[in-house]
Design a protein around this motif. Structure first.
Motif, PDB file in Angstrom:
ATOM      1  N   SER A  11       0.728  -1.087   0.076  1.00  0.00           N
ATOM      2  CA  SER A  11      -0.036  -0.230   0.036  1.00  0.00           C
ATOM      3  C   SER A  11       0.938   1.036  -0.010  1.00  0.00           C
ATOM      4  N   ALA A  12       0.150   2.431  -0.513  1.00  0.00           N
ATOM      5  CA  ALA A  12       1.027   3.616  -0.659  1.00  0.00           C
ATOM      6  C   ALA A  12      -0.070   4.484  -0.897  1.00  0.00           C
ATOM      7  N   PRO A  13       0.234   6.045  -0.576  1.00  0.00           N
ATOM      8  CA  PRO A  13      -0.653   6.754  -1.314  1.00  0.00           C
ATOM      9  C   PRO A  13      -0.523   7.053  -2.851  1.00  0.00           C
ATOM     10  N   GLY A  17       4.493   5.326  -6.126  1.00  0.00           N
ATOM     11  CA  GLY A  17       5.253   4.493  -7.099  1.00  0.00           C
ATOM     12  C   GLY A  17       5.042   3.212  -6.658  1.00  0.00           C
ATOM     13  N   LYS A  18       4.192   2.714  -6.087  1.00  0.00           N
ATOM     14  CA  LYS A  18       3.950   1.274  -5.888  1.00  0.00           C
ATOM     15  C   LYS A  18       3.709   0.197  -7.064  1.00  0.00           C
ATOM     16  N   SER A  19       2.993   0.721  -8.027  1.00  0.00           N
ATOM     17  CA  SER A  19       2.805  -0.044  -9.245  1.00  0.00           C
ATOM     18  C   SER A  19       4.148  -0.089 -10.031  1.00  0.00           C
ATOM     19  N   PHE A  73     -12.267 -11.145  -2.147  1.00  0.00           N
ATOM     20  CA  PHE A  73     -11.329 -11.607  -1.239  1.00  0.00           C
ATOM     21  C   PHE A  73     -11.420 -10.326   0.141  1.00  0.00           C
ATOM     22  N   GLU A  74     -11.174  -9.158  -0.787  1.00  0.00           N
ATOM     23  CA  GLU A  74     -11.565  -8.005   0.145  1.00  0.00           C
ATOM     24  C   GLU A  74     -11.946  -6.857  -1.003  1.00  0.00           C
ATOM     25  N   HIS A  75     -12.734  -5.885  -0.659  1.00  0.00           N
ATOM     26  CA  HIS A  75     -13.254  -4.681  -1.589  1.00  0.00           C
ATOM     27  C   HIS A  75     -13.266  -3.653  -0.769  1.00  0.00           C
ATOM     28  N   ALA A  76     -12.917  -2.291  -1.541  1.00  0.00           N
ATOM     29  CA  ALA A  76     -13.115  -1.073  -0.700  1.00  0.00           C
ATOM     30  C   ALA A  76     -13.523   0.162  -1.825  1.00  0.00           C
ATOM     31  N   GLU A  77     -14.038   1.213  -1.019  1.00  0.00           N
ATOM     32  CA  GLU A  77     -14.110   2.398  -1.925  1.00  0.00           C
ATOM     33  C   GLU A  77     -13.000   3.460  -1.718  1.00  0.00           C
ATOM     34  N   PHE A  82     -15.167   2.051  -6.703  1.00  0.00           N
ATOM     35  CA  PHE A  82     -14.874   0.705  -5.841  1.00  0.00           C
ATOM     36  C   PHE A  82     -13.866   0.084  -6.612  1.00  0.00           C
ATOM     37  N   TYR A  83     -12.901  -0.675  -5.671  1.00  0.00           N
ATOM     38  CA  TYR A  83     -11.833  -1.704  -5.961  1.00  0.00           C
ATOM     39  C   TYR A  83     -11.897  -2.913  -5.165  1.00  0.00           C
ATOM     40  N   GLY A  84     -11.568  -4.097  -5.934  1.00  0.00           N
ATOM     41  CA  GLY A  84     -11.626  -5.312  -5.107  1.00  0.00           C
ATOM     42  C   GLY A  84     -10.804  -6.240  -5.888  1.00  0.00           C
ATOM     43  N   THR A  85     -10.312  -7.195  -4.767  1.00  0.00           N
ATOM     44  CA  THR A  85      -9.612  -8.332  -5.401  1.00  0.00           C
ATOM     45  C   THR A  85     -10.227  -9.439  -5.212  1.00  0.00           C
ATOM     46  N   SER A  86     -10.435 -10.248  -6.467  1.00  0.00           N
ATOM     47  CA  SER A  86     -11.222 -11.437  -6.502  1.00  0.00           C
ATOM     48  C   SER A  86     -10.482 -12.576  -6.019  1.00  0.00           C
ATOM     49  N   LEU A 102      -0.334  -8.025  -3.824  1.00  0.00           N
ATOM     50  CA  LEU A 102      -1.930  -7.101  -3.805  1.00  0.00           C
ATOM     51  C   LEU A 102      -1.471  -5.566  -3.816  1.00  0.00           C
ATOM     52  N   ASP A 103      -1.671  -5.072  -4.804  1.00  0.00           N
ATOM     53  CA  ASP A 103      -1.572  -3.635  -4.629  1.00  0.00           C
ATOM     54  C   ASP A 103      -2.724  -2.903  -4.347  1.00  0.00           C
ATOM     55  N   ILE A 104      -3.166  -2.674  -2.975  1.00  0.00           N
ATOM     56  CA  ILE A 104      -4.004  -2.323  -2.463  1.00  0.00           C
ATOM     57  C   ILE A 104      -4.441  -1.269  -1.177  1.00  0.00           C
ATOM     58  N   ASP A 105      -5.494  -0.624  -0.907  1.00  0.00           N
ATOM     59  CA  ASP A 105      -5.257   0.467  -0.012  1.00  0.00           C
ATOM     60  C   ASP A 105      -5.336  -0.220   1.349  1.00  0.00           C
ATOM     61  N   GLN A 107      -7.676   0.046   3.731  1.00  0.00           N
ATOM     62  CA  GLN A 107      -8.947  -0.823   4.018  1.00  0.00           C
ATOM     63  C   GLN A 107      -8.960  -2.380   3.425  1.00  0.00           C
ATOM     64  N   GLY A 108      -8.586  -2.457   2.213  1.00  0.00           N
ATOM     65  CA  GLY A 108      -8.532  -3.681   1.936  1.00  0.00           C
ATOM     66  C   GLY A 108      -7.166  -4.453   2.709  1.00  0.00           C
ATOM     67  N   ALA A 109      -6.134  -3.871   3.139  1.00  0.00           N
ATOM     68  CA  ALA A 109      -5.132  -4.614   3.846  1.00  0.00           C
ATOM     69  C   ALA A 109      -5.564  -5.227   5.170  1.00  0.00           C
ATOM     70  N   HIS A 138       3.487  14.433 -13.096  1.00  0.00           N
ATOM     71  CA  HIS A 138       4.290  13.908 -14.266  1.00  0.00           C
ATOM     72  C   HIS A 138       3.834  12.898 -14.687  1.00  0.00           C
ATOM     73  N   ARG A 139       3.057  12.061 -13.895  1.00  0.00           N
ATOM     74  CA  ARG A 139       2.511  10.712 -14.638  1.00  0.00           C
ATOM     75  C   ARG A 139       1.539  11.093 -15.653  1.00  0.00           C
ATOM     76  N   GLY A 140       1.119  12.244 -15.726  1.00  0.00           N
ATOM     77  CA  GLY A 140       0.276  12.808 -16.554  1.00  0.00           C
ATOM     78  C   GLY A 140      -1.030  12.061 -17.087  1.00  0.00           C
ATOM     79  N   GLN A 149      -7.670  15.818  -5.420  1.00  0.00           N
ATOM     80  CA  GLN A 149      -8.354  14.947  -4.753  1.00  0.00           C
ATOM     81  C   GLN A 149      -7.442  14.014  -3.980  1.00  0.00           C
ATOM     82  N   ARG A 150      -6.688  13.321  -4.777  1.00  0.00           N
ATOM     83  CA  ARG A 150      -5.606  12.287  -4.439  1.00  0.00           C
ATOM     84  C   ARG A 150      -4.669  12.897  -3.463  1.00  0.00           C
ATOM     85  N   MET A 151      -4.063  14.322  -3.617  1.00  0.00           N
ATOM     86  CA  MET A 151      -3.095  14.708  -2.517  1.00  0.00           C
ATOM     87  C   MET A 151      -4.064  14.952  -1.246  1.00  0.00           C
TER      88      MET A 151
END
Ligand code: GDP
Ligand code: ADP
Ligand code: 5GP
Length: 208
Positions: A11-13, A17-19, A73-77, A82-86, A102-105, A107-109, A138-140, A149-151
């Motif tokens: 997890s990371a904000p 750079g997690k992906s 397995f987990e899901h979160a908003e 919505f994001y979820g891991t099947s 698992l690259d998850i937030d 709540q999922g963790a 820069h990711r653009g 919003q993400r900041m």
């Protein structure tokens, strides 16, 4: 018999750079024993993102029917999407000896830790707020509104770092990649797994 793989929660904000780090780790090893789980999401695909490769992009209705079918397995908003891991494959792949990322937030963790306390969790932080904002810009790939919003959410996300087993500061990319690699390699060397992998050699070593 295979030594089981490890489930790594990363997890990371957004923008830390997690992906990129997970992708670079998998590219560095190019082995069939590491996989990243592909989440389902209701957010719009970014330019260059492919359905089934970066995410399974689904509608809100499809996502809700997957929740009803107990497919996650987990899901979160997160950020209003919505994001979820099947559930599909995670157990089977771990049993087959594959390490799963698992690259998850956060709540999922939390949900994953409850179901699988043996999972190892890694939190990635940027060196400063200013650098995080630069990386998102820069990711653009996100609008100015989405970046703002993400900041705003970044501080809240970062405040969860104490819940994780490992902490990586992604300042210099190669150094952060080495740190991630070290965590994963260390888990691959656990005695329980090594004893299964080297069973024949150990028997011969200890033979009369
Ligand atoms: P990025 O992290 O900036 O590339 O943005 P994304 O849109 O890919 O991800 C947004 C947030 O959702 C991040 O915090 C991810 O860790 C999280 N996320 C992605 N997939 C999942 C998932 O399957 N489950 C959960 N719980 N969170 C996810
Ligand atoms: P996340 O998946 O956490 O949202 P990304 O992996 O998409 O983050 O990285 C966000 C942006 O920052 C990308 O453009 C990536 O190339 C860049 N980036 C990642 N790590 C570093 C680093 N150590 N130094 C400079 N830029 C980086
Ligand atoms: P992005 O939309 O930028 O790809 O991801 C935003 C956030 O959603 C990231 O922090 C990412 O880790 C999180 N995320 C992505 N997939 C999942 C998932 O399957 N489950 C959870 N809980 N979070 C996810």
């Amino acid at each position: 018999m295979n030594a089981p793989g490890t489930l790594f929660i990363v997890s990371a904000p957004s923008g830390a750079g997690k992906s990129s780090l997970i992708a670079a780790l998998l590219a560095r090893h190019q082995q069939a024993t590491m996989e990243v789980s592909i989440s389902h999401t209701t957010r719009q695909a970014r330019p260059g993102e492919e359905n089934g490769k970066h995410y399974h992009f689904v509608s809100v209705a499809e996502f809700k029917s997957l929740i009803t079918a107990d497919a996650f397995f987990e899901h979160a908003e997160v950020f209003g999407n919505f994001y979820g891991t099947s559930k599909v494959n995670i157990q089977q792949r771990l049993q087959a000896g594959v390490d799963i990322f698992l690259d998850i937030d956060w709540q999922g963790a939390e949900q994953v830790r409850q179901q699988m306390p043996e999972a190892k969790s890694i939190f990635i932080l940027p060196p400063s707020q200013a650098i995080l904002e630069q990386r998102l810009s820069h990711r653009g790939q996100d609008s100015a509104e989405v970046i703002a919003q993400r900041m705003t959410k970044a501080r809240a996300e970062m405040s969860h770092y104490p819940e994780y087993d490992f902490l990586i500061i992604n300042d210099e990319f190669e150094k952060a990649l080495d740190d991630l690699d070290a965590i994963v390699r260390c888990h691959g060397l656990r005695r329980t797994g090594q004893a299964i992998r080297h069973n024949d050699m150990l028997k011969q070593l200890l033979a009369e």
